[in-house]
Design a protein around this motif. Structure first.
Motif, PDB file in Angstrom:
ATOM      1  N   VAL A  65      -0.426   4.619  -0.730  1.00 36.26           N
ATOM      2  CA  VAL A  65      -1.242   4.952  -1.957  1.00 36.26           C
ATOM      3  C   VAL A  65      -2.515   5.499  -1.723  1.00 36.26           C
ATOM      4  O   VAL A  65      -2.969   6.292  -2.311  1.00 36.26           O
ATOM      5  CB  VAL A  65      -1.556   3.463  -2.501  1.00 36.26           C
TER       6      VAL A  65
ATOM      7  N   ALA B  98       2.224   2.743 -13.020  1.00 32.54           N
ATOM      8  CA  ALA B  98       0.718   2.384 -12.786  1.00 32.54           C
ATOM      9  C   ALA B  98       0.845   1.125 -11.795  1.00 32.54           C
ATOM     10  O   ALA B  98       1.400   0.146 -12.394  1.00 32.54           O
ATOM     11  CB  ALA B  98       0.240   2.469 -13.864  1.00 32.54           C
TER      12      ALA B  98
ATOM     13  N   GLN C  44      -6.302   2.405 -13.608  1.00 29.94           N
ATOM     14  CA  GLN C  44      -6.797   3.955 -12.842  1.00 29.94           C
ATOM     15  C   GLN C  44      -5.686   4.429 -12.140  1.00 29.94           C
ATOM     16  O   GLN C  44      -5.592   5.478 -12.217  1.00 29.94           O
ATOM     17  CB  GLN C  44      -7.862   3.446 -11.949  1.00 29.94           C
ATOM     18  N   HIS C  45      -4.768   3.682 -11.354  1.00 28.50           N
ATOM     19  CA  HIS C  45      -4.051   4.601 -10.503  1.00 28.50           C
ATOM     20  C   HIS C  45      -2.589   4.577 -11.052  1.00 28.50           C
ATOM     21  O   HIS C  45      -1.831   3.572 -11.226  1.00 28.50           O
ATOM     22  CB  HIS C  45      -3.716   3.605  -9.271  1.00 28.50           C
TER      23      HIS C  45
ATOM     24  N   ASN D 125      -1.638   9.687  -0.183  1.00 32.92           N
ATOM     25  CA  ASN D 125      -0.760  10.296  -0.878  1.00 32.92           C
ATOM     26  C   ASN D 125      -0.202  11.281   0.109  1.00 32.92           C
ATOM     27  O   ASN D 125       0.061  12.495  -0.041  1.00 32.92           O
ATOM     28  CB  ASN D 125      -1.369  11.357  -1.773  1.00 32.92           C
TER      29      ASN D 125
ATOM     30  N   TRP E 252       1.210   7.019 -11.387  1.00 39.55           N
ATOM     31  CA  TRP E 252       2.130   8.099 -10.431  1.00 39.55           C
ATOM     32  C   TRP E 252       3.076   8.715 -11.557  1.00 39.55           C
ATOM     33  O   TRP E 252       3.620   7.820 -12.302  1.00 39.55           O
ATOM     34  CB  TRP E 252       2.564   7.500  -9.216  1.00 39.55           C
TER      35      TRP E 252
ATOM     36  N   ALA F 264      -0.150  12.415  -8.948  1.00 42.77           N
ATOM     37  CA  ALA F 264      -0.804  11.078  -8.842  1.00 42.77           C
ATOM     38  C   ALA F 264      -2.155  11.213  -9.790  1.00 42.77           C
ATOM     39  O   ALA F 264      -2.772  12.239  -9.816  1.00 42.77           O
ATOM     40  CB  ALA F 264      -1.178  10.842  -7.373  1.00 42.77           C
ATOM     41  N   SER F 265      -2.698   9.931 -10.270  1.00 43.83           N
ATOM     42  CA  SER F 265      -4.073  10.180 -10.911  1.00 43.83           C
ATOM     43  C   SER F 265      -4.748   8.975 -10.562  1.00 43.83           C
ATOM     44  O   SER F 265      -4.182   7.637 -10.499  1.00 43.83           O
ATOM     45  CB  SER F 265      -3.858  10.092 -12.474  1.00 43.83           C
ATOM     46  N   SER F 266      -6.010   9.128 -10.167  1.00 40.61           N
ATOM     47  CA  SER F 266      -6.861   7.859  -9.857  1.00 40.61           C
ATOM     48  C   SER F 266      -7.963   7.438 -10.936  1.00 40.61           C
ATOM     49  O   SER F 266      -8.819   6.717 -10.827  1.00 40.61           O
ATOM     50  CB  SER F 266      -7.503   8.137  -8.338  1.00 40.61           C
ATOM     51  N   ASP F 267      -7.677   8.282 -12.272  1.00 39.83           N
ATOM     52  CA  ASP F 267      -8.895   7.970 -13.030  1.00 39.83           C
ATOM     53  C   ASP F 267      -8.034   7.620 -14.612  1.00 39.83           C
ATOM     54  O   ASP F 267      -8.542   7.910 -15.477  1.00 39.83           O
ATOM     55  CB  ASP F 267      -9.676   9.201 -13.481  1.00 39.83           C
TER      56      ASP F 267
ATOM     57  N   ASP G  32       0.758  -1.186   0.191  1.00 43.47           N
ATOM     58  CA  ASP G  32       0.188   0.018  -0.060  1.00 43.47           C
ATOM     59  C   ASP G  32       0.822   1.170   0.039  1.00 43.47           C
ATOM     60  O   ASP G  32       0.385   2.225   0.450  1.00 43.47           O
ATOM     61  CB  ASP G  32      -0.801   0.257   1.324  1.00 43.47           C
TER      62      ASP G  32
ATOM     63  N   TRP H  91      -4.753  14.828 -12.787  1.00 40.05           N
ATOM     64  CA  TRP H  91      -3.666  14.709 -12.002  1.00 40.05           C
ATOM     65  C   TRP H  91      -3.748  15.728 -10.716  1.00 40.05           C
ATOM     66  O   TRP H  91      -4.264  16.959 -11.054  1.00 40.05           O
ATOM     67  CB  TRP H  91      -2.485  15.050 -12.763  1.00 40.05           C
TER      68      TRP H  91
END
Length: 326
Positions: A22, A275, A279-280, A25, A282, A292-295, A6, A300
């Motif tokens: 994760v 990645a 979805q996740h 952040n 960096w 960081a991106s979660s999509d 994590d 970002w």
């Protein structure tokens, strides 16, 4: 998914390291106990990892020539110790395919190999080139690639004992300029990508027997200004590329047949992207930037420090055996 992990780890200049969970952040800064610039880091589980780099800030060492270093940790990055250090090639990349077997690459065509978890290193292996090697990736203990200056594309099928050169179809610039390739990534023994100067993106679907140039949705005069630094794919379709134009991240959902320009809101250069899944994602870059991106890279969040030096590499723990950390 993360295999029991994590956290995210990043390394940079002057031995600087960052770690974050994760979910939150929440980046925390530490030092690896060295003044060397660290280029890449990789963990094979929550505790064991390695980092590579070179060129001490000590002026006495700089006057004597370059030096390469390999660091290792057995406590998740709390402490680091030199696994290998000597005058010669600066190391730019590493790839462990198991807790025991790993490879590093660097200047003067250097590739080194360990079969005991980094306690000892074999090499330099005979690669047949003096080109600087900036990227290395293996899909198992035998099959791998290395890329570097002068359009260098090398391939081995026997664990680095011998290497063969590969070339890209019709890939020539005016006056026969040969580009510097900075990163290579494969998701299996057939499908791979390499990126570098002048917006170069190469793709293969047959293990490198044939490499083809991929197009970007940018005018040619602007593409030539792009220096792409890192590429990461999580499967045959989904991938990301970052470079010194850090205001955008290149994103694809079709294996690179088409690319989208995703704006980051950051104006410095980006040096690496990784990645965990589709979805996740960096990215890290200059001035201590952590993105960081979660999509899937469409949007970002940026965490940057004006007091930190350039960053080199980032990797979530425990995913490196699944072909997305190199």
């Amino acid at each position: 998914d993360l295999v029991g992990g994590d956290r995210v780890v990043a390394v940079g200049t002057r031995g600087t390291t960052w770690r974050s969970s994760v979910a939150r952040n929440d980046w925390q800064c530490a030092c690896a106990g060295t003044q060397f610039n660290l280029e890449r880091v990789q963990f094979v589980d929550r505790e064991r990892g390695w980092a590579v780099g070179g060129w001490s800030r000590d002026k006495r060492v700089a006057l004597c020539g370059g030096m390469g270093i390999i660091l290792s940790t057995n406590d998740g990055g709390d402490t680091w110790r030199p696994s290998w250090q000597a005058k010669g090639a600066w190391f730019y990349d590493l790839c462990f395919v198991s807790p025991q077997i790993g490879y590093v690459c660097g200047g003067y065509g250097t590739v080194m190999k360990t079969t005991d978890g980094g306690h000892t290193w074999q090499g330099p292996l005979s690669t047949g080139t003096n080109s600087w090697l900036y990227g290395v990736h293996f899909v198992d203990e035998n099959i791998g690639w290395a890329v570097g200056t002068h359009e260098t594309l090398l391939h081995t099928r026997n664990g680095g004992k011998t290497w063969q050169s590969q070339t890209a179809d019709g890939w020539r610039r005016p006056r026969d300029l040969r580009e510097r390739l900075r990163s290579v990534d494969f998701v299996d023994s057939s499908h791979g990508w390499a990126v570098g100067e002048r917006g170069t993106i190469l793709r293969t679907t047959d293990g490198g027997n044939r490499w083809t140039q991929q197009k970007l949705p940018i005018a040619d005069e602007f593409v030539d200004l792009l220096e792409l630094r890192d590429v990461c794919f999580v499967d045959r379709e989904a991938g990301w590329i970052v470079g010194l134009l850090g205001s955008i991240v290149l994103r694809t959902d079709d294996g690179g047949r088409s690319w989208s320009l995703c704006r980051t809101g950051y104006r410095g250069g980006l040096h690496a992207v990784k990645a965990a899944d589709r979805q996740h994602v960096w990215a890290v870059g200059e001035r201590g930037a952590r993105l960081a991106s979660s999509d899937g890279g469409r949007t970002w969040s940026v965490n940057a420090s004006t007091s930190r030096p350039a960053w080199a590499f980032i990797t979530p723990h425990d995913h490196h055996l699944n072909n997305w950390a190199g």
